[in-house]
Design an enzyme around this catalytic site. Structure first.
Site, short mmCIF file in Angstrom:
data_model
loop_
_atom_site.label_atom_id
_atom_site.label_comp_id
_atom_site.label_asym_id
_atom_site.label_seq_id
_atom_site.Cartn_x
_atom_site.Cartn_y
_atom_site.Cartn_z
N LYS A 33 9.11 25.68 -3.81
CA LYS A 33 7.90 25.27 -4.12
C LYS A 33 7.31 25.56 -5.61
O LYS A 33 6.81 24.95 -6.17
CB LYS A 33 6.94 26.25 -3.15
CG LYS A 33 7.20 25.58 -1.87
CD LYS A 33 6.02 26.54 -1.04
CE LYS A 33 6.03 25.78 0.56
NZ LYS A 33 5.60 24.48 0.56
N LYS A 35 9.32 26.01 -8.22
CA LYS A 35 10.00 25.08 -8.95
C LYS A 35 9.54 23.61 -9.17
O LYS A 35 9.22 23.16 -10.10
CB LYS A 35 11.80 25.09 -8.64
CG LYS A 35 12.35 24.34 -9.58
CD LYS A 35 13.75 24.27 -9.07
CE LYS A 35 14.93 23.56 -9.82
NZ LYS A 35 16.42 23.48 -9.64
N SER A 62 16.87 50.45 1.76
CA SER A 62 15.45 50.61 1.35
C SER A 62 14.35 50.48 2.18
O SER A 62 13.29 51.16 2.31
CB SER A 62 15.16 49.66 -0.07
OG SER A 62 13.93 49.64 -0.36
N ARG A 69 8.66 56.36 5.78
CA ARG A 69 7.63 57.15 5.30
C ARG A 69 6.22 56.55 5.90
O ARG A 69 5.29 57.47 6.08
CB ARG A 69 7.63 56.42 3.86
CG ARG A 69 8.55 57.17 2.99
CD ARG A 69 8.20 56.88 1.45
NE ARG A 69 8.02 55.62 1.00
CZ ARG A 69 9.11 54.84 0.81
NH1 ARG A 69 10.35 55.41 0.44
NH2 ARG A 69 9.06 53.62 0.25
N GLU A 152 6.45 38.62 -0.64
CA GLU A 152 5.26 39.02 -1.68
C GLU A 152 5.56 38.36 -2.86
O GLU A 152 6.57 38.15 -3.25
CB GLU A 152 5.61 40.69 -1.79
CG GLU A 152 4.55 41.30 -2.85
CD GLU A 152 5.00 42.66 -3.47
OE1 GLU A 152 3.99 43.37 -3.18
OE2 GLU A 152 5.93 42.69 -3.56
N ALA A 164 5.31 46.92 -17.01
CA ALA A 164 5.76 47.59 -15.68
C ALA A 164 7.32 47.85 -15.95
O ALA A 164 7.65 48.70 -15.06
CB ALA A 164 5.49 46.53 -14.77
N HIS A 168 8.85 51.76 -14.90
CA HIS A 168 9.72 52.13 -14.09
C HIS A 168 10.92 52.78 -14.50
O HIS A 168 11.52 53.59 -14.16
CB HIS A 168 10.21 50.74 -13.77
CG HIS A 168 11.43 50.72 -12.32
ND1 HIS A 168 11.21 51.14 -11.09
CD2 HIS A 168 12.84 50.58 -12.48
CE1 HIS A 168 11.98 51.18 -10.44
NE2 HIS A 168 13.11 50.86 -11.37
#
Length: 247
Positions: A33, A35, A62, A69, A152, A164, A168
């Site tokens: 979408k 692209k 992960s 958590r 996301e 950012a 990191h």
């Protein structure tokens, strides 16, 4: 399920593989979408708001760590309902206005359902982090059923992405409390990056106004590019040249 431990492991592996496959397909749908929007925008407006994209799938390890958590899970369905960023794509734009433009285009897609939008540009995180986060549901058509999968989407400028990425790297695998002095300096760097964004966008708008004014002045002239240099032939001269070119 079989009482054989080996068979049980095989069933679990198969279910997990199918689970991850759905997110892979959902990510591919969103990439396609983006692209299409990118190419359409380039064709219609002779401008591409997207500098580049990067996608990723969380590893099972992960996912498990994040789920622990949050208190653990009893099924893959519970993981699906709890973790919405298993599949993610980052869109890096030229200017801040492009971020909201792309967000609006994605929200207008009939087969994308917007679950949530978090605007960290208007409301930055305490450390200065800025980006627009969207969670969308994508329909995935498997061989035996259709399922909606969350993806996301992070949209940010080049300057925001630069900040950012380095943030990191600076704090990678540091799990202790970060000294407030470093957080303050980090926020100053984020503010500086944002000032750069706003300055470059202002320059972009001013240049577009100059281009439009020039186009209005040369209306009817024939314009073309040679080696990225623009050349212009007045309309009255083009009337003389054209018949010769057509012979």
């Amino acid at each position: 399920m079989s009482d054989n431990p080996i068979e049980q492991v095989k069933v679990i592996q198969k279910e997990l593989k199918r689970f991850m496959m759905k997110y892979k397909f959902a990510l591919q749908e969103v990439e396609t979408k983006i692209k299409i929007l990118q190419e359409e925008f380039q064709m219609l407006h002779d401008y591409n708001p997207i500098e580049h994209t990067k996608s990723r799938l969380k590893s099972p390890e992960s996912i498990l760590k994040k789920m622990m958590r949050k208190g653990g899970a009893n099924s893959l369905e519970e993981i699906k309902e709890t973790i919405h960023d298993i599949a993610g794509i980052r869109i890096t734009c030229s200017f801040i206005s492009d971020i909201y433009r792309i967000s609006e285009m994605l929200q207008s897609q009939n087969d994308l359902k917007t679950i949530s939008i978090k605007d960290y540009i208007k409301n930055p995180k305490p450390n200065g982090y800025k980006s627009l986060h969207m969670i969308v549901e994508v329909p995935v058509f498997m061989s035996d059923h259709e399922e909606s999968i969350c993806v996301e989407i992070q949209i940010r400028t080049i300057a925001m992405d630069f900040w950012a990425s380095l943030e990191h790297k600076i704090f990678y695998k540091y799990y202790e409390t970060v000294p407030q002095r470093l957080i303050d300096d980090l926020k100053k760097a984020a503010d500086t990056a944002y000032e750069l964004d706003t300055t470059m966008e202002q320059l972009h708008h001013e240049m577009e106004e100059i281009k439009r004014a020039n186009q209005a002045d040369s209306k009817g002239d024939f314009q073309f590019l040679i080696d990225n240099q623009q050349f212009k032939i007045p309309e009255n001269l083009m009337n003389i040249i054209s018949p010769k070119l057509l012979k």
